[in-house]
Design an enzyme around this catalytic site. Structure first.
Site, PDB file in Angstrom:
ATOM      1  CG  PHE A 149      -0.219   0.371   2.405  1.00 55.54           C
ATOM      2  CD1 PHE A 149      -0.424   1.743   2.489  1.00 55.54           C
ATOM      3  CD2 PHE A 149       0.005  -0.726   3.488  1.00 55.54           C
ATOM      4  CE1 PHE A 149       0.726   2.402   3.678  1.00 55.54           C
ATOM      5  CE2 PHE A 149       1.092   0.333   4.281  1.00 55.54           C
ATOM      6  CZ  PHE A 149       1.199   1.778   4.814  1.00 55.54           C
ATOM      7  CE  LYS A 173      -2.905  -8.672  -4.498  1.00 52.42           C
ATOM      8  NZ  LYS A 173      -3.578  -7.175  -2.696  1.00 52.42           N
ATOM      9  CD  GLU A 176      -5.850  -6.033   0.581  1.00 51.44           C
ATOM     10  OE1 GLU A 176      -4.243  -5.786   0.222  1.00 51.44           O
ATOM     11  OE2 GLU A 176      -5.537  -6.996   1.338  1.00 51.44           O
ATOM     12  NE  ARG A 177      -3.292  -2.456   3.735  1.00 48.93           N
ATOM     13  CZ  ARG A 177      -2.963  -3.113   4.703  1.00 48.93           C
ATOM     14  NH1 ARG A 177      -1.752  -1.473   5.705  1.00 48.93           N
ATOM     15  NH2 ARG A 177      -2.131  -4.576   5.172  1.00 48.93           N
ATOM     16  CB  SER A 226       4.661  -7.389   5.459  1.00 50.34           C
ATOM     17  OG  SER A 226       3.487  -8.321   5.571  1.00 50.34           O
ATOM     18  CB  CYS A 281      10.502  -0.244   2.765  1.00 49.61           C
ATOM     19  SG  CYS A 281      10.893   0.607   1.115  1.00 49.61           S
ATOM     20  CD  GLU A 384       8.303  -2.872   8.519  1.00 51.10           C
ATOM     21  OE1 GLU A 384       7.667  -3.465   8.398  1.00 51.10           O
ATOM     22  OE2 GLU A 384       8.864  -2.225   7.773  1.00 51.10           O
TER      23      GLU A 384
HETATM   24  P1  NAD Z   1       2.006  -6.371   3.027  1.00 47.84           P
HETATM   25  O1  NAD Z   1       2.526  -7.388   3.059  1.00 47.84           O
HETATM   26  O2  NAD Z   1       0.270  -6.103   3.950  1.00 47.84           O
HETATM   27  O3  NAD Z   1       0.605  -6.483   2.031  1.00 47.84           O
HETATM   28  C1  NAD Z   1       1.713  -6.556   0.651  1.00 47.84           C
HETATM   29  C2  NAD Z   1       1.046  -7.363  -0.910  1.00 47.84           C
HETATM   30  O4  NAD Z   1       0.816  -9.104   0.230  1.00 47.84           O
HETATM   31  C3  NAD Z   1      -0.693  -6.827  -0.877  1.00 47.84           C
HETATM   32  O5  NAD Z   1      -0.643  -6.830  -2.390  1.00 47.84           O
HETATM   33  C4  NAD Z   1      -1.750  -7.527  -0.278  1.00 47.84           C
HETATM   34  O6  NAD Z   1      -2.674  -8.052  -0.514  1.00 47.84           O
HETATM   35  C5  NAD Z   1      -0.881  -9.204  -0.110  1.00 47.84           C
HETATM   36  N1  NAD Z   1      -1.310  -9.358   1.594  1.00 47.84           N
HETATM   37  C6  NAD Z   1      -1.478  -9.358   2.738  1.00 47.84           C
HETATM   38  N2  NAD Z   1      -1.665 -10.713   3.277  1.00 47.84           N
HETATM   39  C7  NAD Z   1      -1.402 -11.254   2.342  1.00 47.84           C
HETATM   40  C8  NAD Z   1      -1.054 -13.012   2.790  1.00 47.84           C
HETATM   41  N3  NAD Z   1      -1.147 -13.787   3.768  1.00 47.84           N
HETATM   42  N4  NAD Z   1      -1.240 -13.721   2.043  1.00 47.84           N
HETATM   43  C9  NAD Z   1      -1.115 -13.231   0.100  1.00 47.84           C
HETATM   44  N5  NAD Z   1      -0.774 -11.830   0.040  1.00 47.84           N
HETATM   45  C10 NAD Z   1      -1.011 -10.889   1.062  1.00 47.84           C
HETATM   46  O7  NAD Z   1       2.279  -5.065   2.706  1.00 47.84           O
HETATM   47  P2  NAD Z   1       1.835  -3.100   3.250  1.00 47.84           P
HETATM   48  O8  NAD Z   1       1.313  -3.427   4.478  1.00 47.84           O
HETATM   49  O9  NAD Z   1       0.697  -3.729   1.726  1.00 47.84           O
HETATM   50  O10 NAD Z   1       3.175  -2.831   2.856  1.00 47.84           O
HETATM   51  C11 NAD Z   1       4.141  -2.658   4.292  1.00 47.84           C
HETATM   52  C12 NAD Z   1       4.798  -3.483   4.099  1.00 47.84           C
HETATM   53  O11 NAD Z   1       6.301  -3.471   2.996  1.00 47.84           O
HETATM   54  C13 NAD Z   1       6.119  -3.049   5.463  1.00 47.84           C
HETATM   55  O12 NAD Z   1       6.566  -4.091   6.251  1.00 47.84           O
HETATM   56  C14 NAD Z   1       7.003  -1.897   4.394  1.00 47.84           C
HETATM   57  O13 NAD Z   1       8.524  -2.401   4.688  1.00 47.84           O
HETATM   58  C15 NAD Z   1       7.122  -3.305   2.950  1.00 47.84           C
HETATM   59  N6  NAD Z   1       7.828  -2.575   1.791  1.00 47.84           N
HETATM   60  C16 NAD Z   1       9.110  -3.197   1.541  1.00 47.84           C
HETATM   61  C17 NAD Z   1       9.524  -2.402   0.581  1.00 47.84           C
HETATM   62  C18 NAD Z   1      10.475  -3.331  -0.231  1.00 47.84           C
HETATM   63  O14 NAD Z   1      11.575  -2.811  -1.151  1.00 47.84           O
HETATM   64  N7  NAD Z   1      11.585  -4.097   0.884  1.00 47.84           N
HETATM   65  C19 NAD Z   1       8.937  -1.258   0.064  1.00 47.84           C
HETATM   66  C20 NAD Z   1       7.522  -0.625   0.290  1.00 47.84           C
HETATM   67  C21 NAD Z   1       6.978  -1.411   1.429  1.00 47.84           C
END
Ligand code: NAD
Length: 499
Positions: A149, A173, A176-177, A226, A281, A384
């Site tokens: 998101f 994909k 969804e937020r 994450s 991140c 985090e």
């Molecule tokens: P998230 O892991 O909750 O979601 C990321 C994606 O995974 C979304 O598209 C979501 O729909 C999907 N997802 C969520 N739960 C799932 C599940 N149980 N099974 C399958 N798919 C699932 O992350 P977020 O809250 O959207 O984003 C924030 C996180 O992303 C933070 O931890 C941040 O540090 C990280 N981030 C990392 C980088 C990097 O390059 N390392 C860059 C940006 C964000």
């Protein structure tokens, strides 16, 4: 209230699964839209259409694909203001920050205009008698991008640019937020000349992600989010024989040496710690001053700067420093961790827990927090937080500070502030973190370098954007050729040197 569906075969379509998720306005706490959550059947149908569309796209010469990227650059610039407004309304970041989100994605599309250069193979003339050898980079077919998101424009663009320029079809994909901007980008891709079906944007949650991971047509998965989900996706994709690169969470340390310019360091910490409400991140979430004298002086400089931060909605103008966090759950989690920090004995120097904004009492705004005397065993250090919370861990020596960054399970970014070249060089060489800043607090590499964290911040071998992205979204084929005039002997039964 608006409805967000999918982008399939060059058109917006409504979902057919009957399942939806609420999209909040984080400023007011109200539900402002509903996003369709795709079923496995919808995802599989999108993949089948993408596979058909990919055949012609993959056979299109790379300069034509580069020209689509060039047109896309112009269109994103044209619609920058409109997209930034939508992005801010769903995500909560300020307009300048939303434009930065779009801009850093746009720069990767600019880089992808050079697809012909990136896809050029290698050639060895006369590798043996009458033998030439060459390698070429070919698209994988259908690939997927799953994005978080916090950068709803930049990260989808990081995924789709190299994948499409390399001749693949992509299933994107998004989160969804905040799902609206990726659909706007898909519309612009069509306007830029991308054939229908080559980019399919499928909104969804775990069901569609699992369908991506299990679909045998999808050859590669690029994920950002994450760490627990990154690890899950990496493992399941690998178990299904897919190439995958999965980037996860972070806990980025900034080391402040006694010889640093402390005003510069304090300014950098405030921007990198609280910008975008800490939802980056590459945010700095841990300050590590070396020596108590440095720590005391740094805290003294930080406090007034943090107390002056202006937290508000993006509509309040350019002097707002940061907006709300993305959901009520994110806000509750941040405040839970702050309380835990207090319970575990950290000193809360700036307390934002009672922050409230008149007229926006139900919004997801979180005041800024600063902790001092944090120790490595505390939850606020290990976890985090992804909010406007900066933790200070005091180190006695440079070696102790380096060890802290080295021992943390995350390894996305880090920075050192110093005037000493030797120390800076030693830090850059030894630290086991993927991206390092020297007097630069958020060292996000530009599009022509690559972006990626180490340790639990990244699973998989190659980084995002830059040359690695083209390597990730292509595979190498190597051809050895000899024409009849070069054949000097009959059957050969042994490997031998080509001479
Ligand atoms: P998230 O892991 O909750 O979601 C990321 C994606 O995974 C979304 O598209 C979501 O729909 C999907 N997802 C969520 N739960 C799932 C599940 N149980 N099974 C399958 N798919 C699932 O992350 P977020 O809250 O959207 O984003 C924030 C996180 O992303 C933070 O931890 C941040 O540090 C990280 N981030 C990392 C980088 C990097 O390059 N390392 C860059 C940006 C964000």
């Amino acid at each position: 209230m608006y409805e967000v569906g999918h982008w399939i075969n060059g058109k917006r379509v409504a979902g057919s699964s009957g399942r939806t998720a609420d999209v909040y306005n984080p400023h007011t706490g109200e539900v402002q839209g509903r996003v369709a959550l795709a079923s496995k059947a919808e995802l599989d149908a999108a993949v089948a259409d993408a596979a058909r569309a990919q055949v012609a796209w993959g056979a299109t010469n790379p300069q034509k694909r580069g020209r689509v990227m060039m047109a896309l650059v112009g269109l994103i610039n044209r619609d920058m203001d409109k997209m930034a407004e939508v992005l801010s309304r769903e995500h909560g970041k300020t307009i300048p920050d939303a434009k930065g989100d779009i801009q850093r994605g746009l720069e990767v599309i600019e880089y992808c205009i050079g697809a012909p250069q990136m896809l050029k193979g290698e050639f060895t003339d006369s590798a043996g008698p009458g033998i030439d050898m060459y390698s070429m980079r070919q698209p994988l077919g259908v690939v997927a991008g799953i994005t978080p998101f916090n950068f709803p424009a930049m990260i989808p663009l990081w995924k789709m640019g190299p994948a499409l320029a390399a001749g693949n079809a992509m299933i994107l994909k998004p989160s969804e937020r905040d799902p609206s901007v990726p659909l706007m980008l898909a519309e612009l891709c069509k306007e830029a000349g991308l054939p229908d079906g080559v980019l399919q944007v499928v909104n969804g949650d775990k069901e569609s992600v699992d369908a991506i991971l299990d679909n045998p047509t999808i050859q590669a998965v690029g994920f950002v989010g994450s760490t627990p989900i990154a690890h899950y996706i990496y493992s399941r994709a690998a178990a299904n024989g897919k190439r995958s690169q999965c980037f996860g969470g972070a806990k980025n340390h900034m080391i402040i040496m006694p010889d640093a310019d402390l005003d510069q360091a304090a300014d950098a910490l405030v921007g990198a710690g609280y910008g975008a409400a800490g939802e980056r991140c590459m945010a700095i979430s841990v300050a590590v001053p070396v020596g108590d004298k440095t720590a005391d002086a740094l805290i003294e400089k930080l406090v007034p700067r943090i107390e002056k931060l202006k937290v508000g909605p993006y509509t309040a103008g350019n002097d707002v420093d940061y907006g709300p966090v993305v959901t009520a759950a994110a806000k509750a989690n941040i405040l839970r961790l702050v309380n835990r920090g207090v319970e575990q004995g950290a000193k809360l120097v700036v307390d934002g827990r009672n922050f409230s904004l008149q007229g926006y009492e139900n919004g997801f705004f979180v005041g800024p927090h600063l902790f001092d005397h944090v120790t490595p065993d505390m939850d606020i250090y290990r976890t985090e937080i992804f909010g406007p919370v900066l933790s200070t861990v005091r180190a006695k020596t440079y070696e102790d500070a380096l060890k802290l960054a080295m021992d943390h399970e995350y390894g996305n970014g880090t920075a050192i502030f110093t005037r000493d070249g030797d120390t800076a060089r030693d830090f850059a060489n030894r630290v086991n973190v993927g991206m390092v800043g020297i007097n630069v607090p958020i060292p996000v590499p530009l599009a022509y370098h690559t972006f990626g964290g180490w340790k639990k911040s990244g699973f998989g071998d190659l980084n995002q954007h830059g040359p690695d992205a083209f390597r990730f979204y292509t595979r190498t084929k190597t051809v050895t050729s000899r024409w009849p005039s070069g054949i000097k002997e009959g059957s050969a039964f042994n490997f031998k040197a080509m001479d």
